[in-house]
Design an enzyme around this catalytic site. Sequence first.
Site, short mmCIF file in Angstrom:
data_model
loop_
_atom_site.label_atom_id
_atom_site.label_comp_id
_atom_site.label_asym_id
_atom_site.label_seq_id
_atom_site.Cartn_x
_atom_site.Cartn_y
_atom_site.Cartn_z
N ASN A 151 -9.93 -9.42 -4.20
CA ASN A 151 -8.58 -8.92 -4.02
C ASN A 151 -7.61 -10.09 -4.27
O ASN A 151 -8.05 -11.18 -4.66
CB ASN A 151 -8.44 -8.38 -2.58
CG ASN A 151 -7.42 -7.24 -2.53
OD1 ASN A 151 -6.34 -7.34 -3.14
ND2 ASN A 151 -7.75 -6.17 -1.84
N GLY A 179 -3.52 -12.10 -11.55
CA GLY A 179 -3.23 -12.45 -12.93
C GLY A 179 -4.11 -13.59 -13.40
O GLY A 179 -4.90 -14.15 -12.63
N LEU A 185 0.81 -1.23 0.00
CA LEU A 185 0.00 0.00 0.00
C LEU A 185 0.83 1.27 0.00
O LEU A 185 0.54 2.22 0.73
CB LEU A 185 -0.96 0.01 1.19
CG LEU A 185 -2.09 -1.01 1.12
CD1 LEU A 185 -2.82 -1.08 2.46
CD2 LEU A 185 -3.06 -0.66 0.00
N ASN A 202 -10.11 4.15 -4.05
CA ASN A 202 -9.85 2.94 -3.25
C ASN A 202 -9.20 3.34 -1.93
O ASN A 202 -8.23 4.08 -1.90
CB ASN A 202 -8.94 2.00 -4.06
CG ASN A 202 -8.70 0.68 -3.37
OD1 ASN A 202 -7.92 0.58 -2.43
ND2 ASN A 202 -9.40 -0.35 -3.82
N GLY A 228 -10.19 -10.27 -11.13
CA GLY A 228 -9.29 -11.37 -10.82
C GLY A 228 -8.97 -12.11 -12.11
O GLY A 228 -9.79 -12.89 -12.59
N CYS A 282 -6.71 -5.20 4.81
CA CYS A 282 -5.59 -4.83 5.68
C CYS A 282 -5.76 -5.38 7.08
O CYS A 282 -6.88 -5.53 7.55
CB CYS A 282 -5.48 -3.32 5.82
SG CYS A 282 -5.70 -2.46 4.32
C1 FMN Z 1 0.78 -4.44 -7.94
C2 FMN Z 1 -0.60 -4.53 -7.36
C3 FMN Z 1 -1.04 -3.60 -6.43
C4 FMN Z 1 -2.32 -3.65 -5.88
N1 FMN Z 1 -2.72 -2.70 -5.00
C5 FMN Z 1 -4.01 -2.71 -4.53
C6 FMN Z 1 -4.48 -1.67 -3.68
O1 FMN Z 1 -3.75 -0.72 -3.36
N2 FMN Z 1 -5.78 -1.73 -3.24
C7 FMN Z 1 -6.61 -2.77 -3.59
O2 FMN Z 1 -7.77 -2.77 -3.19
N3 FMN Z 1 -6.18 -3.75 -4.42
C8 FMN Z 1 -4.90 -3.75 -4.89
N4 FMN Z 1 -4.48 -4.76 -5.74
C9 FMN Z 1 -5.42 -5.83 -6.10
C10 FMN Z 1 -6.09 -5.58 -7.46
O3 FMN Z 1 -6.82 -4.38 -7.44
C11 FMN Z 1 -6.99 -6.75 -7.86
O4 FMN Z 1 -8.00 -6.89 -6.89
C12 FMN Z 1 -6.25 -8.07 -7.97
O5 FMN Z 1 -4.97 -7.88 -8.47
C13 FMN Z 1 -6.99 -9.10 -8.82
O6 FMN Z 1 -7.12 -8.68 -10.14
P1 FMN Z 1 -6.10 -9.07 -11.34
O7 FMN Z 1 -5.94 -10.56 -11.31
O8 FMN Z 1 -6.74 -8.57 -12.57
O9 FMN Z 1 -4.80 -8.39 -11.02
C14 FMN Z 1 -3.19 -4.70 -6.28
C15 FMN Z 1 -2.76 -5.64 -7.21
C16 FMN Z 1 -1.48 -5.58 -7.76
C17 FMN Z 1 -1.06 -6.59 -8.78
#
Ligand code: FMN
Lengths: 303, 243
Positions: free
Chosen positions: A193, A218, A73, A100, A244, A131
């Site tokens: 998440n 991913g 974060l 967010n 996701g 968190c």
């Molecule tokens: C590098 C990175 C940083 C992230 N930071 C946050 C964040 O600050 N707050 C949050 O709610 N989710 C955060 N996530 C989670 C993503 O918003 C998302 O919920 C998660 O990666 C699943 O989606 P995806 O598979 O398309 O990446 C983060 C994900 C990644 C990869």
Amino acid sequence: MVNLKVDLCGLTLDNPLIPASGCFGYGKEFARWYDINMLGSFSFKGTTLEPRFGNPTPRIAECAEGMLNAVGLQNPGVEHVIAHELPEMKEYFHKPVVANISGFSLEEYVRCCELLDAQEQVGILEVNISCPNVHGGGMAFGTSAKSAAEVTEAVKKVTKKPVFIKLSPNVTNIVEIAKACEDAGADGLSLINTLLGMRIDLNRRKPILANKMGGFSGPAIFPVALRMVYQVYEAVKIPLMGMGGVQTARDVIEMMLAGATAVQIGAANLVNPCVCKEIIEQLPAEMEKLGIRSLKDIIGGAH
Amino acid sequence: MKQSIFEIIRHERLTETVFRMVLKGDTSDITATGQFVNVQLSGKFLRRPISVCDWDQDTLTLVYKVVGSGTEQMSRMQAGEKLDILTGLGNGYNLEAGFEKPLLIGGGVGVPPLYALCKALVKKGLTPVAVLGFNKKEEIFLKEDFEKLGAEVIVATADGSYGVKGFVTDAMKGLEYDYFFTCGPEPMLKAVSAASECSGQLSFEERMACGFGACMGCSCKTKYGNKRICKDGPVLVKEEVVW
Ligand SMILES: Cc1cc2nc3c(=O)[nH]c(=O)nc-3n(C[C@H](O)[C@H](O)[C@H](O)COP(=O)(O)O)c2cc1C
Ligand SMILES: Cc1cc2nc3c(=O)[nH]c(=O)nc-3n(C[C@H](O)[C@H](O)[C@H](O)COP(=O)(O)OP(=O)(O)OC[C@H]3O[C@@H](n4cnc5c(N)ncnc54)[C@H](O)[C@@H]3O)c2cc1C
Ligand code: FES
């Protein structure tokens, strides 16, 4: 002509595509690649009351069809976001944005939401409850129905904007937590998440991430995310932002069939900066192939 | 920053594990030496960051070492095959820092970005000295390339099988320079910085996801505030580095 528009708690989105928090910064880096006003909206980096540097590096590890992150974060704090990032964002993004929010105590969530509630650029508050709760013994707010409901109730009191609670998948029963948030007044839910994961460096025989563990996201997590969206859709009436592992127009349609009203895209932006633009451009053709006239009509269509 | 498709036009082995890949494509967004590109490899989720070793209007040269499955996969690619590459990433070296006798210090796969830098310095009318450090004689690469540019090259090998025995800092002893540019493993950067009275620029490595400033995966603390190695770096000035 196909229709990509969806309604999300009173906001009409031109399309359901929303880059996910932490994978799009404040949009600036992507505005260099394409006009990000073509997006439905985007969710900016998780914001906390105080500035945070986050975890030590390495913060990133790779795995088959995905990645781990332990950014922790990192963000400049809500006041800086309001004083600098939002005004700058005005120059290149002209739609309501998803804010967010993260916190380590109830008070922190409440204060952050209050401050962001006053920002007209913010269309939706997305409250990340993954968190650890510093007052609750360090367990994440999102891992118990009780604390998830407490956060929801507390932030709902200080804002008139729609509140989406962002659910953690690292729980035994996500449906129970989803329902608790709905009962506590959440306007919608964002899920999922990242999944807690880990990689070990074989040469050093130590975890790759300095934080040892990190959030797994991913394409590899797509089936898990889809399953959870499907289950939660059955159990609640409020709209869902599904995410996701989404990386193609077909994935977007699949996520909507499972029950998502909007679809967020995270890690895919990091490897293909134009992925959201490409999906928006490809959606009409995919819809036509599948005989879909309006995306709105397919939400939850697989149930 | 640009995303485009490059075609491999030459691919050769320089040492047992180091390869030179020359690609044809749109290099218009590469604006400074010391920048890097992010290479997509089929079947790998994240791109691989590799420094720009050299470039001109339509070719890009990468020199890389096989250290894992991605670079191993790269090493098996042949002329005619194509790669999706993000170009123009990172700040690069600043050549306007005010110096007359620059010293370039590279260690192992930190050597490649110094090649384009050396070329640019020569073009400015300077005669750079390059100290290149390797483990042993068999691992030396790009030495003649630097010499062909007109640079004076001093090689250090850890086992003494070629040139000065020891680390680059051993080979730096007694050299006169008023500025330095360096790239290599972090302990080497630290030693070079400590051994130099003058100012200089150091190029850092970090595990990256995006490579263009969006994910905060590569942050570091500096005396000038938090920076992203991929966007505000990879080159930092000596004075800002927090060791
Ligand atoms: C590098 C990175 C940083 C992230 N930071 C946050 C964040 O600050 N707050 C949050 O709610 N989710 C955060 N996530 C989670 C993503 O918003 C998302 O919920 C998660 O990666 C699943 O989606 P995806 O598979 O398309 O990446 C983060 C994900 C990644 C990869
Ligand atoms: C700005 C920058 C410039 C670079 N320039 C060069 C260069 O010119 N020549 C060269 O040979 N190497 C260079 N590297 C290192 C190169 O990126 C890694 O060797 C490469 O990513 C390893 O990939 P792999 O699949 O073979 O290894 P694996 O260990 O299988 O990779 C797994 C993951 O770890 C990452 N990773 C592993 N080692 C490193 C590393 N040292 N730095 C960053 N990420 C790493 C990979 O990118 C991948 O995401 C550079 C790194 C950075 C950050
Ligand atoms: S690697 Fe994403 S910000 Fe540097």
